[in-house]
Design a protein around this motif. Structure first.
Motif, PDB file in Angstrom:
ATOM      1  N   ARG A  66       1.037  -1.098   0.097  1.00 28.07           N
ATOM      2  CA  ARG A  66      -0.033  -0.034   0.050  1.00 28.07           C
ATOM      3  C   ARG A  66       0.645   1.335  -0.211  1.00 28.07           C
ATOM      4  NH1 ARG A  66      -3.950   0.881   5.061  1.00 28.07           N
ATOM      5  NH2 ARG A  66      -4.201  -1.335   4.794  1.00 28.07           N
ATOM      6  N   GLU A  67       0.771   1.453  -0.707  1.00 30.65           N
ATOM      7  CA  GLU A  67       1.738   3.129  -1.282  1.00 30.65           C
ATOM      8  C   GLU A  67       0.618   4.448  -0.789  1.00 30.65           C
ATOM      9  OE1 GLU A  67       4.282   5.299  -4.693  1.00 30.65           O
ATOM     10  OE2 GLU A  67       3.156   3.682  -5.353  1.00 30.65           O
ATOM     11  N   ALA A  68       2.118   4.919  -0.244  1.00 31.63           N
ATOM     12  CA  ALA A  68       0.978   6.171   0.867  1.00 31.63           C
ATOM     13  C   ALA A  68       0.727   7.377  -0.428  1.00 31.63           C
ATOM     14  CB  ALA A  68       2.318   6.946   1.277  1.00 31.63           C
ATOM     15  N   LEU A  69       0.306   7.702  -0.367  1.00 28.04           N
ATOM     16  CA  LEU A  69      -0.344   9.112  -1.873  1.00 28.04           C
ATOM     17  C   LEU A  69      -0.331  10.515  -1.347  1.00 28.04           C
ATOM     18  CD1 LEU A  69      -0.192   9.230  -4.859  1.00 28.04           C
ATOM     19  CD2 LEU A  69      -2.409   8.769  -4.492  1.00 28.04           C
ATOM     20  N   ALA A  70      -1.787  10.344  -1.016  1.00 24.06           N
ATOM     21  CA  ALA A  70      -2.153  11.385   0.535  1.00 24.06           C
ATOM     22  C   ALA A  70      -2.686  11.181   1.485  1.00 24.06           C
ATOM     23  CB  ALA A  70      -2.970  12.534  -0.434  1.00 24.06           C
ATOM     24  N   VAL A  71      -1.890  10.911   2.264  1.00 26.29           N
ATOM     25  CA  VAL A  71      -2.055  10.123   3.865  1.00 26.29           C
ATOM     26  C   VAL A  71      -2.530  11.094   5.093  1.00 26.29           C
ATOM     27  CG1 VAL A  71      -1.037   8.050   5.581  1.00 26.29           C
ATOM     28  CG2 VAL A  71      -0.714   8.111   3.250  1.00 26.29           C
ATOM     29  N   ALA A  72      -2.849  11.289   5.640  1.00 27.08           N
ATOM     30  CA  ALA A  72      -3.162  11.842   6.640  1.00 27.08           C
ATOM     31  C   ALA A  72      -2.305  11.489   7.503  1.00 27.08           C
ATOM     32  CB  ALA A  72      -4.368  11.401   7.900  1.00 27.08           C
ATOM     33  N   GLY A  73      -0.980  12.504   9.109  1.00 22.09           N
ATOM     34  CA  GLY A  73      -0.445  11.860   9.704  1.00 22.09           C
ATOM     35  C   GLY A  73       0.031  12.149   9.702  1.00 22.09           C
TER      36      GLY A  73
END
Length: 241
Positions: A66-73
């Motif tokens: 699961r590649e981070a694209l627009a991740v909270a925190g």
């Protein structure tokens, strides 16, 4: 002290089991955060991983990056992606982890893969309850995934599954509810769940976002409150029989 710990764990299992009895038997997912080492790109990591000769006896039923694209925190400040391995149940997870730990030493495709990435020592293990069984990975090996963390605020796991089902149907996405058993940040037992929405492909994600942008998702009066959502690219690495 040990007795109190065992009773605490059992109480969590009993709470979860009583809330999801109407659903299909939940699966199990084990995840940990990783980063791509210097000199490599995410595309290199995905391609190499897909070409590994995975051993079914020691590999999860499904393996996804699961590649981070627009991740909270703060996740994106420290890591690039999450490795998630899915198992049918806890006995299968134990069996396959034991097979991994008992493998002979030496270099192989899987161990060479470790030269390309750096992963954190902490993992989390969650129970997975299917909410909406939508189509995913249509004509693609990578698709959009949205996730959020929700506080139950006294609502039940069944209420969370009902919300994820309704929202998954509204936006034409596979949806599931994850309940943490082990690892991750410390939270009060039974107070928090994760929701995942996986789209058929990139085009399907775009169409669904327009539904939300123009009409907004249904917000049932169940008392559940969810944090800002995170957007990922889910890469399918391995899928067993």
């Amino acid at each position: 002290m040990k007795l109190k710990l065992y009773l605490s764990i059992i109480s969590v299992f009993m709470f979860i089991g009583s809330q999801v009895s109407a659903q299909d038997a939940p699966g199990v997912v084990r995840s940990f955060a990783c980063s791509v080492n210097d000199g490599y790109a995410m595309a290199d990591v995905v391609e190499f991983a897909r070409n590994i000769d995975w051993d079914e006896e020691a590999t999860p039923n499904g393996l996804f990056f699961r590649e981070a694209l627009a991740v909270a925190g703060d996740f994106h400040n420290n890591w690039d992606f999450v490795i998630s391995g899915f198992f049918a149940d806890f006995p299968e997870m134990v069996e396959k982890i034991n097979a991994q730990r008992n493998r002979e030493g030496g270099r192989s495709g899987a161990s060479l893969f470790g030269d390309m990435i750096t992963c954190g020592p902490r993992s989390r293990i969650e129970s997975v309850t299917l909410a909406n069984p939508g189509d995913i990975f249509e004509d693609t090996e990578a698709t959009a995934l949205a996730s959020t963390v929700c506080e139950l605020n006294g609502a039940s796991i069944a209420d969370a599954v009902a919300r994820a089902t309704a929202q998954g149907q509204q936006i034409n996405a596979y949806s599931a509810v994850d309940v943490r058993f082990f690892g991750g940040n410390t939270t009060q037992q039974g107070s928090q769940v994760g929701m995942r929405f996986v789209f058929p492909n990139g085009a399907g994600f775009g169409e669904s976002m327009e539904v939300i942008r123009t009409g907004g998702p249904n917000q049932p009066a169940d008392g559940i409150t969810c944090a800002g959502a995170s957007l990922w690219v889910s890469h399918r690495i391995y899928s067993g029989n």
